[in-house]
Scaffold this active site. Structure first.
Site, short mmCIF file in Angstrom:
data_model
loop_
_atom_site.label_atom_id
_atom_site.label_comp_id
_atom_site.label_asym_id
_atom_site.label_seq_id
_atom_site.Cartn_x
_atom_site.Cartn_y
_atom_site.Cartn_z
N GLY A 15 0.97 -1.44 -0.15
CA GLY A 15 -0.12 -0.34 -0.01
C GLY A 15 0.79 1.29 0.10
O GLY A 15 0.58 2.66 0.73
N SER A 16 2.13 1.52 -0.51
CA SER A 16 2.97 2.82 -0.41
C SER A 16 2.35 3.69 -1.13
O SER A 16 2.00 5.11 -1.37
CB SER A 16 4.61 2.42 -0.98
OG SER A 16 4.07 2.18 -1.85
N MET A 93 -4.01 -6.42 -7.02
CA MET A 93 -3.54 -7.53 -7.79
C MET A 93 -4.82 -8.87 -8.86
O MET A 93 -4.72 -9.90 -9.18
CB MET A 93 -2.33 -8.18 -7.28
CG MET A 93 -1.34 -7.50 -7.16
SD MET A 93 -0.25 -6.23 -8.27
CE MET A 93 0.05 -6.87 -8.84
N ILE A 95 -7.46 -8.57 -12.13
CA ILE A 95 -7.91 -8.36 -13.17
C ILE A 95 -9.58 -8.31 -12.77
O ILE A 95 -10.11 -9.53 -12.64
CB ILE A 95 -7.33 -9.39 -14.66
CG1 ILE A 95 -6.20 -9.30 -14.54
CG2 ILE A 95 -8.49 -8.80 -15.02
CD1 ILE A 95 -5.96 -10.43 -15.20
N LEU A 96 -10.22 -7.16 -13.24
CA LEU A 96 -11.34 -6.67 -13.03
C LEU A 96 -11.92 -7.28 -14.37
O LEU A 96 -11.47 -6.39 -15.84
CB LEU A 96 -11.68 -5.32 -12.99
CG LEU A 96 -10.76 -4.21 -11.62
CD1 LEU A 96 -11.18 -3.11 -11.78
CD2 LEU A 96 -12.07 -5.25 -10.81
N ASN A 110 -5.05 3.85 -13.01
CA ASN A 110 -4.13 2.50 -12.00
C ASN A 110 -2.55 2.80 -12.73
O ASN A 110 -2.71 4.48 -13.08
CB ASN A 110 -4.55 1.30 -13.37
CG ASN A 110 -3.06 0.18 -12.90
OD1 ASN A 110 -3.47 -0.45 -11.06
ND2 ASN A 110 -2.87 -0.76 -13.48
N HIS A 112 0.94 1.60 -13.02
CA HIS A 112 1.45 0.34 -13.67
C HIS A 112 3.15 0.98 -13.69
O HIS A 112 3.60 1.71 -14.41
CB HIS A 112 1.13 0.12 -15.31
CG HIS A 112 1.80 -1.04 -15.77
ND1 HIS A 112 1.54 -2.82 -15.76
CD2 HIS A 112 3.13 -1.50 -16.58
CE1 HIS A 112 2.60 -3.13 -15.85
NE2 HIS A 112 2.81 -2.42 -16.60
N ASP A 146 -9.09 -4.27 -21.81
CA ASP A 146 -7.73 -5.22 -21.97
C ASP A 146 -6.90 -5.14 -21.04
O ASP A 146 -6.71 -3.72 -20.98
CB ASP A 146 -7.71 -4.74 -23.56
CG ASP A 146 -8.16 -5.64 -24.46
OD1 ASP A 146 -8.84 -6.66 -24.08
OD2 ASP A 146 -8.32 -5.09 -25.68
N GLU A 177 6.73 7.03 -8.55
CA GLU A 177 5.41 6.07 -8.84
C GLU A 177 3.90 6.89 -8.33
O GLU A 177 3.21 7.48 -7.97
CB GLU A 177 5.53 4.86 -8.71
CG GLU A 177 5.54 4.07 -9.64
CD GLU A 177 5.08 2.28 -9.03
OE1 GLU A 177 3.85 1.86 -8.17
OE2 GLU A 177 6.04 1.40 -10.04
C1 GRF Z 1 3.25 -0.84 -7.48
O1 GRF Z 1 4.65 -0.77 -8.13
C2 GRF Z 1 2.79 -0.16 -8.51
O2 GRF Z 1 2.87 0.16 -10.07
C3 GRF Z 1 1.72 -1.80 -9.34
O3 GRF Z 1 2.44 -2.60 -8.04
C4 GRF Z 1 2.97 -2.21 -6.77
C5 GRF Z 1 2.30 -2.24 -6.02
O4 GRF Z 1 2.76 -1.74 -4.77
N1 GRF Z 1 1.32 -2.33 -9.54
P1 GRF Z 1 2.51 -0.77 -3.57
O5 GRF Z 1 1.46 -1.48 -2.74
O6 GRF Z 1 1.51 0.38 -3.45
O7 GRF Z 1 3.79 -0.31 -2.38
#
Ligand code: GRF
Length: 200
Positions: A15-16, A93, A95-96, A110, A112, A146, A177
């Site tokens: 959850g960062s 994690m 897929i919807l 999202n 990625h 997709d 991110e």
């Molecule tokens: C991140 O690298 C994000 O891009 C990917 O999953 C990871 C989740 O990390 N979809 P966190 O749980 O937000 O720390």
């Protein structure tokens, strides 16, 4: 002044990114309010991260449901009853389904860990290293049926170093991110308000 947009966040793990969004939402109370925080894993570290910040997480454990449709219906009901405007997938994690995505069309974003359209799916950091890519990074995009194929909202590039491992590269990408996701939310929020105005 229009009301703060109601943000839903769904996550699965540490959850960062979710925490970065919580900080961002708290820093902009006139723009955003947290409508709902949902996690599909009862043991996820992010649940205590949110708790420490004063937010409760609604746990919707996918293993409790017989079908994916039932699981997604429960999520949809939660989001609807919380009147969510924009949904952020922050390390969610699963897929919807196309049906779920259609229902919330244009309202799910999202993060990625790659420069889409390169490296959709998993193991993005190792794949970038294996290819000898010079640039890697992360993308905030709209979610469509997709996987990792929706319209790109914003990206941040990270240079791949000669001695990078998947772990060192992942760490540097994760560092960017957090801001990228907040910037992506800001852009999606502007588009959402514009779109609503056009329809009204
Ligand atoms: C991140 O690298 C994000 O891009 C990917 O999953 C990871 C989740 O990390 N979809 P966190 O749980 O937000 O720390």
């Amino acid at each position: 002044m229009s009301h703060p947009l109601r943000i839903g966040i769904i996550f699965s793990g540490r959850g960062s990114n979710m925490k970065a969004l919580l900080d961002h939402i708290q820093a902009k109370p006139d723009t955003y309010t947290l409508a709902n925080l949902i996690c599909n894993k009862p043991q996820a570290i992010g649940i205590s991260v949110a708790k420490a910040q004063g937010f409760n997480t609604t746990i919707i454990d996918h293993t409790r449901f017989d079908t994916k449709t039932d699981f997604e219906t429960e999520i949809s009901n939660e989001l609807s009853s919380a009147n969510v405007d924009i949904i952020c997938l922050a390390g969610f994690m699963r897929i919807l389904s196309a049906e779920f995505v259609r229902k919330w069309d244009g309202r799910i974003i999202n993060i990625h860990p790659s420069l889409l359209p390169a490296y959709k799916g998993l193991n993005t950091h190792q794949r970038a290293i294996d290819d000898g890519a010079q640039w890697h990074g992360c993308t905030v995009h709209y979610v469509v049926a997709d996987m990792d194929a929706g319209e790109i909202i914003t990206q941040t590039r990270v240079q791949v170093k000669k001695d990078d491992t998947a772990e060192t590269l992942a760490e540097r990408v994760l560092n960017v991110e957090h801001k990228t996701f907040c910037d992506g939310l800001d852009l999606a929020a502007i588009a959402y308000r514009e779109n609503k105005r056009t329809k009204e």
